[in-house]
Design a protein around this motif. Structure first.
Motif, PDB file in Angstrom:
ATOM      1  N   ALA A  32       0.831  -1.202   0.000  1.00 59.81           N
ATOM      2  CA  ALA A  32       0.000   0.000   0.000  1.00 59.81           C
ATOM      3  C   ALA A  32       0.868   1.256   0.000  1.00 59.81           C
ATOM      4  O   ALA A  32       0.596   2.217  -0.734  1.00 59.81           O
ATOM      5  CB  ALA A  32      -0.933  -0.005   1.209  1.00 59.81           C
ATOM      6  N   VAL A  33       1.905   1.257   0.833  1.00 61.31           N
ATOM      7  CA  VAL A  33       2.826   2.400   0.879  1.00 61.31           C
ATOM      8  C   VAL A  33       3.501   2.586  -0.471  1.00 61.31           C
ATOM      9  O   VAL A  33       3.603   3.713  -0.988  1.00 61.31           O
ATOM     10  CB  VAL A  33       3.879   2.191   1.989  1.00 61.31           C
ATOM     11  CG1 VAL A  33       4.991   3.240   1.878  1.00 61.31           C
ATOM     12  CG2 VAL A  33       3.220   2.259   3.367  1.00 61.31           C
ATOM     13  N   ASP A  34       3.946   1.495  -1.085  1.00 58.82           N
ATOM     14  CA  ASP A  34       4.597   1.570  -2.393  1.00 58.82           C
ATOM     15  C   ASP A  34       3.648   2.089  -3.477  1.00 58.82           C
ATOM     16  O   ASP A  34       4.085   2.679  -4.466  1.00 58.82           O
ATOM     17  CB  ASP A  34       5.133   0.192  -2.798  1.00 58.82           C
ATOM     18  CG  ASP A  34       6.337  -0.243  -1.967  1.00 58.82           C
ATOM     19  OD1 ASP A  34       6.944   0.636  -1.312  1.00 58.82           O
ATOM     20  OD2 ASP A  34       6.644  -1.443  -1.952  1.00 58.82           O
ATOM     21  N   ILE A  57       8.008   0.596   9.732  1.00 53.85           N
ATOM     22  CA  ILE A  57       7.741   0.386   8.315  1.00 53.85           C
ATOM     23  C   ILE A  57       7.940   1.709   7.571  1.00 53.85           C
ATOM     24  O   ILE A  57       7.339   2.725   7.930  1.00 53.85           O
ATOM     25  CB  ILE A  57       6.309  -0.143   8.085  1.00 53.85           C
ATOM     26  CG1 ILE A  57       6.160  -1.541   8.702  1.00 53.85           C
ATOM     27  CG2 ILE A  57       5.975  -0.183   6.588  1.00 53.85           C
ATOM     28  CD1 ILE A  57       4.756  -2.104   8.604  1.00 53.85           C
ATOM     29  N   LYS A  58       8.777   1.678   6.581  1.00 55.37           N
ATOM     30  CA  LYS A  58       9.062   2.892   5.835  1.00 55.37           C
ATOM     31  C   LYS A  58       7.774   3.423   5.190  1.00 55.37           C
ATOM     32  O   LYS A  58       7.042   2.704   4.536  1.00 55.37           O
ATOM     33  CB  LYS A  58      10.095   2.597   4.744  1.00 55.37           C
ATOM     34  CG  LYS A  58      10.575   3.825   3.990  1.00 55.37           C
ATOM     35  CD  LYS A  58      11.639   3.455   2.968  1.00 55.37           C
ATOM     36  CE  LYS A  58      12.116   4.689   2.205  1.00 55.37           C
ATOM     37  NZ  LYS A  58      13.146   4.341   1.186  1.00 55.37           N
ATOM     38  N   GLY A  59       7.493   4.679   5.422  1.00 56.97           N
ATOM     39  CA  GLY A  59       6.297   5.277   4.840  1.00 56.97           C
ATOM     40  C   GLY A  59       5.193   5.514   5.847  1.00 56.97           C
ATOM     41  O   GLY A  59       4.275   6.289   5.588  1.00 56.97           O
ATOM     42  N   ILE A  60       5.252   4.855   7.009  1.00 58.06           N
ATOM     43  CA  ILE A  60       4.274   5.136   8.056  1.00 58.06           C
ATOM     44  C   ILE A  60       4.781   6.333   8.855  1.00 58.06           C
ATOM     45  O   ILE A  60       5.755   6.224   9.605  1.00 58.06           O
ATOM     46  CB  ILE A  60       4.028   3.922   8.969  1.00 58.06           C
ATOM     47  CG1 ILE A  60       3.348   2.800   8.183  1.00 58.06           C
ATOM     48  CG2 ILE A  60       3.172   4.319  10.170  1.00 58.06           C
ATOM     49  CD1 ILE A  60       2.933   1.609   9.006  1.00 58.06           C
ATOM     50  N   ARG A  61       4.133   7.456   8.682  1.00 60.55           N
ATOM     51  CA  ARG A  61       4.633   8.701   9.275  1.00 60.55           C
ATOM     52  C   ARG A  61       3.740   9.249  10.384  1.00 60.55           C
ATOM     53  O   ARG A  61       4.238   9.903  11.306  1.00 60.55           O
ATOM     54  CB  ARG A  61       4.790   9.763   8.180  1.00 60.55           C
ATOM     55  CG  ARG A  61       5.265  11.100   8.725  1.00 60.55           C
ATOM     56  CD  ARG A  61       5.773  12.029   7.672  1.00 60.55           C
ATOM     57  NE  ARG A  61       6.300  13.249   8.282  1.00 60.55           N
ATOM     58  CZ  ARG A  61       6.959  14.199   7.621  1.00 60.55           C
ATOM     59  NH1 ARG A  61       7.172  14.065   6.317  1.00 60.55           N
ATOM     60  NH2 ARG A  61       7.405  15.271   8.260  1.00 60.55           N
ATOM     61  N   ASP A  73       3.395  13.291  14.333  1.00 61.60           N
ATOM     62  CA  ASP A  73       4.271  13.032  13.194  1.00 61.60           C
ATOM     63  C   ASP A  73       5.395  12.154  13.734  1.00 61.60           C
ATOM     64  O   ASP A  73       6.227  12.602  14.522  1.00 61.60           O
ATOM     65  CB  ASP A  73       4.824  14.353  12.645  1.00 61.60           C
ATOM     66  CG  ASP A  73       5.711  14.162  11.417  1.00 61.60           C
ATOM     67  OD1 ASP A  73       6.389  13.116  11.324  1.00 61.60           O
ATOM     68  OD2 ASP A  73       5.756  15.074  10.575  1.00 61.60           O
ATOM     69  N   LEU A  74       5.418  10.894  13.342  1.00 61.92           N
ATOM     70  CA  LEU A  74       6.387   9.951  13.887  1.00 61.92           C
ATOM     71  C   LEU A  74       7.808  10.246  13.436  1.00 61.92           C
ATOM     72  O   LEU A  74       8.765   9.882  14.114  1.00 61.92           O
ATOM     73  CB  LEU A  74       6.000   8.523  13.485  1.00 61.92           C
ATOM     74  CG  LEU A  74       4.649   8.021  14.005  1.00 61.92           C
ATOM     75  CD1 LEU A  74       4.343   6.651  13.418  1.00 61.92           C
ATOM     76  CD2 LEU A  74       4.642   7.965  15.522  1.00 61.92           C
ATOM     77  N   HIS A  75       7.957  10.899  12.297  1.00 64.78           N
ATOM     78  CA  HIS A  75       9.302  11.190  11.791  1.00 64.78           C
ATOM     79  C   HIS A  75       9.964  12.305  12.585  1.00 64.78           C
ATOM     80  O   HIS A  75      11.178  12.275  12.824  1.00 64.78           O
ATOM     81  CB  HIS A  75       9.237  11.558  10.318  1.00 64.78           C
ATOM     82  CG  HIS A  75       8.922  10.403   9.423  1.00 64.78           C
ATOM     83  ND1 HIS A  75       8.947  10.473   8.049  1.00 64.78           N
ATOM     84  CD2 HIS A  75       8.563   9.119   9.717  1.00 64.78           C
ATOM     85  CE1 HIS A  75       8.619   9.298   7.541  1.00 64.78           C
ATOM     86  NE2 HIS A  75       8.380   8.463   8.515  1.00 64.78           N
ATOM     87  N   THR A  76       9.199  13.290  13.003  1.00 60.04           N
ATOM     88  CA  THR A  76       9.765  14.426  13.736  1.00 60.04           C
ATOM     89  C   THR A  76       9.507  14.343  15.233  1.00 60.04           C
ATOM     90  O   THR A  76      10.154  15.049  16.020  1.00 60.04           O
ATOM     91  CB  THR A  76       9.173  15.750  13.221  1.00 60.04           C
ATOM     92  OG1 THR A  76       7.771  15.791  13.519  1.00 60.04           O
ATOM     93  CG2 THR A  76       9.376  15.887  11.717  1.00 60.04           C
ATOM     94  N   GLY A  77       8.552  13.489  15.635  1.00 59.12           N
ATOM     95  CA  GLY A  77       8.161  13.413  17.035  1.00 59.12           C
ATOM     96  C   GLY A  77       7.240  14.534  17.472  1.00 59.12           C
ATOM     97  O   GLY A  77       6.858  14.619  18.642  1.00 59.12           O
ATOM     98  N   LYS A  78       6.847  15.396  16.532  1.00 58.81           N
ATOM     99  CA  LYS A  78       6.013  16.546  16.860  1.00 58.81           C
ATOM    100  C   LYS A  78       4.564  16.120  17.071  1.00 58.81           C
ATOM    101  O   LYS A  78       4.022  15.336  16.299  1.00 58.81           O
ATOM    102  CB  LYS A  78       6.082  17.579  15.745  1.00 58.81           C
ATOM    103  CG  LYS A  78       5.255  18.839  15.994  1.00 58.81           C
ATOM    104  CD  LYS A  78       5.365  19.819  14.836  1.00 58.81           C
ATOM    105  CE  LYS A  78       4.511  21.056  15.069  1.00 58.81           C
ATOM    106  NZ  LYS A  78       4.580  21.997  13.917  1.00 58.81           N
ATOM    107  N   CYS A  79       3.958  16.656  18.120  1.00 57.42           N
ATOM    108  CA  CYS A  79       2.527  16.452  18.344  1.00 57.42           C
ATOM    109  C   CYS A  79       1.771  17.484  17.522  1.00 57.42           C
ATOM    110  O   CYS A  79       1.921  18.691  17.736  1.00 57.42           O
ATOM    111  CB  CYS A  79       2.189  16.594  19.825  1.00 57.42           C
ATOM    112  SG  CYS A  79       0.469  16.212  20.205  1.00 57.42           S
TER     113      CYS A  79
END
Length: 282
Positions: A32-34, A57-61, A73-79
Motif C-alpha cells: 500500500a505504501v509503495d 515500516i518505511k512510509g508510516i509517518r 508526526d512519527l518522523h519528527t516526534g512533533k505532536c
C-alpha cells in the motif's frame, strides 16, 4: 473516490492475538505504501506504546494515539494536535470512582487506573504487577508490563498531573461494574468522551477526542477528503472511525458494535484480515 489513506487500529486488528504483525499484513502494508497510499496508525495506545514492528515500516509517518486525544508526526516526534482532559472532569471521575461510592454490592471487585501523559503510559503498580487479577488476558501481560510505568498511588498521581492528562483508563474486571461506571460517568461528567477497546478497560478522554476526530484532523492536514480514507478496526472505540471513513473494514473477531459500523468484514486478526482488506483496496 480512490483510497489515498488507510487508518489501522493495532491490537486485535492489525496485530495478531500474540500482539505481533504477521508477515502477510506487513507485506500488504508495504504494498500500500509503495502504491502511494498514506498508511497511518489509529490506536488507543499512547505514543511510547506503539510497536516498532509497525512504526518502523518505511512510509508510516503519522499516528492517531490515545483514542484520538493526540496526533503525532512519527518522523519528527512533533505532536500535531492534542486534547487535554479538563480539571473539572478529572475531579469528577475521581469522585465517582471512590471505592466506598462505587462498590456497594460490588465489594471485592477492584478498580485500577491508567493515565496517559504526553505519549507515555502510567499505571497502578498492583495492576502492572498482576494484570490478570484485574481482568487482562494472560497474553497481554508482557505488553502491559513492558509499556506501563508503575505508580504506587494513581489517584494521587492523577491529581498531581491533573492538567496534563491525555486520557484516563479505568481497569475493571467485572463487566457489570464497568457498565455501571460507564453509565454513571456518562450521566454526571461533562467534557468527556468515553469508549472501550477491550473488556476490562473504560477509556476516558476529552469530549473532542475519538479516532474519528483524529482522522478528520489528519485528513484535513494532508489535504484529503474523508471519502479517500479506508479504516480497519475491531473494537467499540473504532466504530466512529469506521463510520467516518469512506470505507470501513471490521475484522471478523470485532465487537458487535464494530461489525455493525463496518461497510465490509474481512478475516480475523489471526487470519490476516488487514492484508485481505488492503488487497481489495489495491
Amino acid at each position: 473516490m480512490e483510497i489515498k489513506c488507510i487508518a489501522l487500529d493495532l491490537d486485535r486488528t492489525t496485530l495478531n492475538s500474540q500482539g505481533h504483525l504477521s508477515k502477510a499484513n506487513r507485506a500488504a502494508i508495504e504494498r500500500a505504501v509503495d502504491a502511494g497510499i498514506q498508511v497511518v496508525v489509529a490506536s488507543g495506545r499512547a505514543l511510547d506504546s506503539l510497536p516498532a514492528e509497525v512504526t518502523d515500516i518505511k512510509g508510516i509517518r503519522y499516528a492517531i494515539t490515545s483514542n484520538g486525544a493526540a496526533v503525532y508526526d512519527l518522523h519528527t516526534g512533533k505532536c500535531l494536535r492534542q486534547y487535554k482532559m479538563t480539571r473539572e472532569s478529572v475531579n469528577e471521575i475521581l469522585k465517582y470512582t471512590v471505592p466506598e461510592r462505587v462498590y456497594g454490592y460490588f465489594a471485592g471487585m477492584e478498580i485500577s487506573y491508567e493515565a496517559f501523559i504526553d505519549g507515555r503510559a502510567y499505571a497502578e503498580k498492583r495492576y502492572v504487577d498482576d494484570p490478570v487479577r484485574f481482568g487482562a488476558m494472560p497474553h497481554a501481560v508482557a505488553y502491559i508490563q513492558g509499556t506501563r510505568t508503575p505508580v504506587e498511588d494513581m489517584r494521587a498521581f492523577i491529581r498531581e498531573h491533573i492538567e496534563e492528562l491525555d486520557c484516563i483508563d479505568l481497569v475493571v474486571k467485572s463487566e457489570e461494574l464497568k457498565a455501571r461506571l460507564w453509565k454513571t460517568l456518562q450521566e454526571n461528567v461533562e467534557d468527556v468522551y468515553i469508549t472501550s477497546s477491550v473488556r476490562q478497560l473504560l477509556e476516558i478522554s476529552h469530549r473532542d477526542a475519538g479516532k474519528d476526530s483524529g482522522a478528520a484532523f489528519l485528513m484535513k492536514y494532508l489535504g484529503l477528503e474523508r471519502e479517500e480514507l479506508a479504516a480497519f478496526g475491531d473494537g467499540d472505540n473504532d466504530t466512529g472511525l469506521l463510520k467516518y471513513a469512506g470505507i470501513g473494514f471490521a475484522v471478523a473477531n470485532a465487537s458487535a458494535a464494530c461489525l455493525a459500523a463496518a461497510d465490509e468484514i474481512v478475516a480475523s486478526n489471526d487470519e490476516n484480515g488487514v492484508a485481505q482488506g488492503i488487497e481489495r483496496i489495491l
